[in-house]
Design an enzyme around this catalytic site. Structure first.
Site, PDB file in Angstrom:
ATOM      1  N   GLU A  82       0.586  -1.114  -0.175  1.00 54.07           N
ATOM      2  CA  GLU A  82      -0.152   0.003  -0.154  1.00 54.07           C
ATOM      3  C   GLU A  82       0.904   1.117  -0.093  1.00 54.07           C
ATOM      4  O   GLU A  82       2.159   1.293   0.789  1.00 54.07           O
ATOM      5  CB  GLU A  82      -0.920   0.089   1.288  1.00 54.07           C
ATOM      6  CG  GLU A  82      -1.911   1.177   1.496  1.00 54.07           C
ATOM      7  CD  GLU A  82      -2.839   1.058   2.598  1.00 54.07           C
ATOM      8  OE1 GLU A  82      -3.516   0.051   2.767  1.00 54.07           O
ATOM      9  OE2 GLU A  82      -3.186   1.985   3.297  1.00 54.07           O
TER      10      GLU A  82
ATOM     11  N   TYR B 196      -6.501   7.014  -0.368  1.00 54.95           N
ATOM     12  CA  TYR B 196      -7.436   8.203  -0.664  1.00 54.95           C
ATOM     13  C   TYR B 196      -7.728   9.071   0.402  1.00 54.95           C
ATOM     14  O   TYR B 196      -8.255   8.494   1.287  1.00 54.95           O
ATOM     15  CB  TYR B 196      -8.813   7.447  -1.182  1.00 54.95           C
ATOM     16  CG  TYR B 196      -9.666   8.251  -2.338  1.00 54.95           C
ATOM     17  CD1 TYR B 196      -9.327   8.643  -3.307  1.00 54.95           C
ATOM     18  CD2 TYR B 196     -10.804   8.538  -2.003  1.00 54.95           C
ATOM     19  CE1 TYR B 196     -10.055   9.491  -4.360  1.00 54.95           C
ATOM     20  CE2 TYR B 196     -11.870   9.368  -2.859  1.00 54.95           C
ATOM     21  CZ  TYR B 196     -11.450   9.673  -3.769  1.00 54.95           C
ATOM     22  OH  TYR B 196     -12.033  10.538  -4.774  1.00 54.95           O
TER      23      TYR B 196
ATOM     24  N   ALA C 197      -9.109  13.207   1.819  1.00 55.24           N
ATOM     25  CA  ALA C 197     -10.304  14.169   1.724  1.00 55.24           C
ATOM     26  C   ALA C 197      -9.549  15.202   1.010  1.00 55.24           C
ATOM     27  O   ALA C 197      -8.472  15.754   1.218  1.00 55.24           O
ATOM     28  CB  ALA C 197     -10.765  14.554   2.981  1.00 55.24           C
TER      29      ALA C 197
ATOM     30  N   ASP D 126     -12.119   7.885   6.681  1.00 56.98           N
ATOM     31  CA  ASP D 126     -12.031   8.616   8.162  1.00 56.98           C
ATOM     32  C   ASP D 126     -12.802  10.012   7.980  1.00 56.98           C
ATOM     33  O   ASP D 126     -12.807  10.681   6.916  1.00 56.98           O
ATOM     34  CB  ASP D 126     -10.756   8.949   8.442  1.00 56.98           C
ATOM     35  CG  ASP D 126     -10.060   7.543   9.235  1.00 56.98           C
ATOM     36  OD1 ASP D 126     -10.749   6.780   9.679  1.00 56.98           O
ATOM     37  OD2 ASP D 126      -8.820   7.082   8.795  1.00 56.98           O
TER      38      ASP D 126
ATOM     39  N   HIS E 198     -13.593  -2.083  15.146  1.00 60.27           N
ATOM     40  CA  HIS E 198     -13.298  -0.552  14.850  1.00 60.27           C
ATOM     41  C   HIS E 198     -13.661   0.453  16.135  1.00 60.27           C
ATOM     42  O   HIS E 198     -14.419   0.172  16.990  1.00 60.27           O
ATOM     43  CB  HIS E 198     -14.444  -0.272  13.771  1.00 60.27           C
ATOM     44  CG  HIS E 198     -14.321   0.828  13.236  1.00 60.27           C
ATOM     45  ND1 HIS E 198     -14.785   2.161  13.765  1.00 60.27           N
ATOM     46  CD2 HIS E 198     -13.678   1.463  11.956  1.00 60.27           C
ATOM     47  CE1 HIS E 198     -14.652   3.171  13.022  1.00 60.27           C
ATOM     48  NE2 HIS E 198     -13.716   2.699  11.963  1.00 60.27           N
TER      49      HIS E 198
ATOM     50  N   GLN F 112      -6.912  -3.453   9.760  1.00 60.60           N
ATOM     51  CA  GLN F 112      -6.147  -2.781  10.138  1.00 60.60           C
ATOM     52  C   GLN F 112      -4.815  -3.223  10.887  1.00 60.60           C
ATOM     53  O   GLN F 112      -4.813  -4.272  11.134  1.00 60.60           O
ATOM     54  CB  GLN F 112      -7.073  -2.158  11.514  1.00 60.60           C
ATOM     55  CG  GLN F 112      -6.564  -0.865  12.091  1.00 60.60           C
ATOM     56  CD  GLN F 112      -6.178   0.134  11.258  1.00 60.60           C
ATOM     57  OE1 GLN F 112      -5.169   0.295  10.669  1.00 60.60           O
ATOM     58  NE2 GLN F 112      -7.166   0.994  11.136  1.00 60.60           N
TER      59      GLN F 112
ATOM     60  N   ARG G 241       7.982   3.753   1.675  1.00 64.11           N
ATOM     61  CA  ARG G 241       9.468   3.138   1.923  1.00 64.11           C
ATOM     62  C   ARG G 241       9.413   1.785   1.601  1.00 64.11           C
ATOM     63  O   ARG G 241       8.859   0.982   2.183  1.00 64.11           O
ATOM     64  CB  ARG G 241       9.773   3.478   3.305  1.00 64.11           C
ATOM     65  CG  ARG G 241       9.865   5.223   3.617  1.00 64.11           C
ATOM     66  CD  ARG G 241       9.955   5.291   5.081  1.00 64.11           C
ATOM     67  NE  ARG G 241       9.499   6.729   5.325  1.00 64.11           N
ATOM     68  CZ  ARG G 241      10.539   7.503   5.747  1.00 64.11           C
ATOM     69  NH1 ARG G 241      11.694   7.224   5.839  1.00 64.11           N
ATOM     70  NH2 ARG G 241      10.085   8.887   5.829  1.00 64.11           N
TER      71      ARG G 241
HETATM   72  P1  FAD Z   1     -17.272   0.467   7.411  1.00 58.12           P
HETATM   73  O1  FAD Z   1     -16.989  -1.087   7.112  1.00 58.12           O
HETATM   74  O2  FAD Z   1     -18.426   1.061   6.667  1.00 58.12           O
HETATM   75  O3  FAD Z   1     -17.682   0.823   8.896  1.00 58.12           O
HETATM   76  C1  FAD Z   1     -16.754   0.726   9.968  1.00 58.12           C
HETATM   77  C2  FAD Z   1     -17.259   0.712  11.345  1.00 58.12           C
HETATM   78  O4  FAD Z   1     -18.199   1.843  11.327  1.00 58.12           O
HETATM   79  C3  FAD Z   1     -18.309  -0.455  11.417  1.00 58.12           C
HETATM   80  O5  FAD Z   1     -17.526  -1.645  11.523  1.00 58.12           O
HETATM   81  C4  FAD Z   1     -18.976  -0.091  12.472  1.00 58.12           C
HETATM   82  O6  FAD Z   1     -18.508  -0.052  13.707  1.00 58.12           O
HETATM   83  C5  FAD Z   1     -19.355   1.254  12.059  1.00 58.12           C
HETATM   84  N1  FAD Z   1     -20.398   1.649  11.348  1.00 58.12           N
HETATM   85  C6  FAD Z   1     -20.469   2.027   9.964  1.00 58.12           C
HETATM   86  N2  FAD Z   1     -21.888   2.226   9.661  1.00 58.12           N
HETATM   87  C7  FAD Z   1     -22.503   1.762  10.496  1.00 58.12           C
HETATM   88  C8  FAD Z   1     -23.946   1.862  10.687  1.00 58.12           C
HETATM   89  N3  FAD Z   1     -24.944   2.001   9.747  1.00 58.12           N
HETATM   90  N4  FAD Z   1     -24.175   1.499  11.978  1.00 58.12           N
HETATM   91  C9  FAD Z   1     -23.619   1.210  13.088  1.00 58.12           C
HETATM   92  N5  FAD Z   1     -22.250   1.464  12.947  1.00 58.12           N
HETATM   93  C10 FAD Z   1     -21.613   1.499  11.664  1.00 58.12           C
HETATM   94  N6  FAD Z   1      -9.412   5.662   5.232  1.00 58.12           N
HETATM   95  C11 FAD Z   1      -9.266   6.687   4.092  1.00 58.12           C
HETATM   96  O7  FAD Z   1      -9.869   7.732   4.472  1.00 58.12           O
HETATM   97  N7  FAD Z   1      -8.641   6.477   3.265  1.00 58.12           N
HETATM   98  C12 FAD Z   1      -8.008   5.257   2.842  1.00 58.12           C
HETATM   99  O8  FAD Z   1      -7.591   5.006   1.734  1.00 58.12           O
HETATM  100  C13 FAD Z   1      -8.093   4.238   3.689  1.00 58.12           C
HETATM  101  N8  FAD Z   1      -7.583   3.115   3.396  1.00 58.12           N
HETATM  102  C14 FAD Z   1      -7.523   2.232   4.437  1.00 58.12           C
HETATM  103  C15 FAD Z   1      -7.100   0.673   4.052  1.00 58.12           C
HETATM  104  C16 FAD Z   1      -7.247  -0.279   5.075  1.00 58.12           C
HETATM  105  C17 FAD Z   1      -6.941  -1.659   4.748  1.00 58.12           C
HETATM  106  C18 FAD Z   1      -8.027   0.031   6.294  1.00 58.12           C
HETATM  107  C19 FAD Z   1      -8.496  -1.221   7.155  1.00 58.12           C
HETATM  108  C20 FAD Z   1      -8.605   1.021   6.615  1.00 58.12           C
HETATM  109  C21 FAD Z   1      -8.345   2.215   5.622  1.00 58.12           C
HETATM  110  N9  FAD Z   1      -8.835   3.298   5.971  1.00 58.12           N
HETATM  111  C22 FAD Z   1      -8.772   4.528   4.961  1.00 58.12           C
HETATM  112  C23 FAD Z   1      -9.539   3.927   7.217  1.00 58.12           C
HETATM  113  C24 FAD Z   1     -11.062   3.673   7.197  1.00 58.12           C
HETATM  114  O9  FAD Z   1     -11.741   4.547   6.316  1.00 58.12           O
HETATM  115  C25 FAD Z   1     -11.573   4.025   8.577  1.00 58.12           C
HETATM  116  O10 FAD Z   1     -11.061   2.913   9.441  1.00 58.12           O
HETATM  117  C26 FAD Z   1     -12.917   4.144   8.551  1.00 58.12           C
HETATM  118  O11 FAD Z   1     -13.213   4.652  10.087  1.00 58.12           O
HETATM  119  C27 FAD Z   1     -13.856   2.879   8.554  1.00 58.12           C
HETATM  120  O12 FAD Z   1     -13.950   2.457   7.210  1.00 58.12           O
HETATM  121  P2  FAD Z   1     -14.557   1.107   6.827  1.00 58.12           P
HETATM  122  O13 FAD Z   1     -14.671   0.962   5.428  1.00 58.12           O
HETATM  123  O14 FAD Z   1     -13.975  -0.045   7.474  1.00 58.12           O
HETATM  124  O15 FAD Z   1     -16.023   1.345   7.223  1.00 58.12           O
END
Ligand code: FAD
Length: 287
Positions: free
Chosen positions: A9, A41, A43, A101, A144, A171, A267
């Site tokens: 990544e 990605y 913001a 995020d 999470h 994560q 890196r």
């Molecule tokens: P989701 O799977 O949609 O939800 C994560 C958590 O939020 C759920 O487990 C739950 O606890 C809660 N939640 C979500 N929706 C609901 C609902 N309707 N009701 C109740 N609870 C809910 N971030 C970036 O901005 N850019 C990146 O490029 C990026 N790359 C990443 C790559 C990896 C491999 C990982 C693990 C994370 C990355 N992140 C990135 C961080 C990620 O965007 C954050 O961790 C974010 O807070 C959750 O994203 P997700 O897709 O896991 O969310």
């Protein structure tokens, strides 16, 4: 012949110097034949433009398969769909679908954009309407940070799979048992797609502590001790970082893990060293 398969990544570079560092890292890691390389990605328009450019450059100028991270943050469904359509038209076939995020940073409350995708499951479904993308998603072996309980997390992961995800990338974490427990929990919940451990080699321990705190990753006491006093000693820090990461991946490998995703932070050195210790060799050398 190694039974290991890896992905790397990267993040989109902000300056010319960082651009050079990124492509140096890509060149160095490419001979290890990663399954794919992903580009994060952020913001904001200019950051996003840099992701699009980087993904397309990987596609057009290397033999590597890019995976574009895409989030639901600060964009309507139409805006996200148009980015995805653009990727599809350009030949990008793999997306890491994420909720993203909050724009204020990890730990802030996430507010979905009006008319936007609510979470990664909705985004994955939207992507599948545009093209038959390969979809990877995130998952959280230590839960999470916003999640009230495990069931919510596992239900969300299942919803992402139902929407078309075929791989979950974790994560970062530092206890092998944390990973194995999570995989067991996921299996008990009927989740059978590959759960690929996300490995974070430690580049800077102080900033790692900050990020780990925000995203709920536990740093073992022993790790604090290993990095203690090395703030101004980069050479030793790198050797220790390679050892710590190698111990983690070797424990995972011993437990049956063959796929690894590396958070390279652009890196190559540490990720390359750890892959070497796992038995991976550059393609030309292995031939
Ligand atoms: P989701 O799977 O949609 O939800 C994560 C958590 O939020 C759920 O487990 C739950 O606890 C809660 N939640 C979500 N929706 C609901 C609902 N309707 N009701 C109740 N609870 C809910 N971030 C970036 O901005 N850019 C990146 O490029 C990026 N790359 C990443 C790559 C990896 C491999 C990982 C693990 C994370 C990355 N992140 C990135 C961080 C990620 O965007 C954050 O961790 C974010 O807070 C959750 O994203 P997700 O897709 O896991 O969310």
């Amino acid at each position: 012949m190694s039974d290991i398969s890896v992905s790397f990544e990267f993040f989109p570079p902000k300056s010319e110097a960082m651009e050079e560092q990124l492509w140096h890292a890509v060149d160095r890691l490419a001979p290890l034949s990663p399954r794919f390389v992903s580009v994060t990605y952020g913001a904001g328009g200019s950051t996003r433009e840099r992701t699009h450019r980087t993904v397309k450059r990987v596609l057009h100028e290397t033999d590597l398969k890019p995976a574009a991270h895409l989030t639901c943050v600060d964009a309507t469904k139409e805006e996200v769909d148009s980015v995805a359509q653009d990727y599809w038209d350009a030949g990008v076939r793999h997306v890491v679908a994420l909720r993203g995020d909050p724009p204020g940073g990890m730990g802030e409350k996430f507010n979905a954009t009006s008319g936007g995708y609510l979470n990664a499951a909705e985004l994955a479904a939207g992507l599948k309407r545009i093209g038959n993308f390969e979809i990877s998603v995130g998952c959280y072996p230590e839960k999470h940070p916003e999640s009230t309980d495990w069931q919510v997390d596992l239900d969300l992961l299942k919803a992402k799979i139902d929407a078309g995800a075929t791989r979950a990338i974790t994560q970062f974490f530092f206890y092998p048992d944390v990973y194995f427990r999570f995989v067991d929990q996921a299996l008990d919940a009927g989740i059978t797609i590959p759960i690929v451990p996300g490995i974070m080699p430690v580049v800077n321990f102080k900033s790692l502590e900050r990020i780990a705190h925000a995203c709920g990753t536990t740093i073992p006491r022993a790790m604090h001790e290993k990095f203690e006093g090395l703030e101004g000693d980069e050479d030793t820090r790198r050797l220790v970082a390679a050892t710590v990461a190698a111990e983690l991946v070797e424990a995972l490998h011993a437990g049956g893990v063959h796929d690894f995703h590396f958070y390279t932070l652009n890196r190559a050195g540490l990720s390359y060293a750890v892959c070497h210790l796992l038995g991976l060799r550059p393609k030309a050398a292995a031939a």
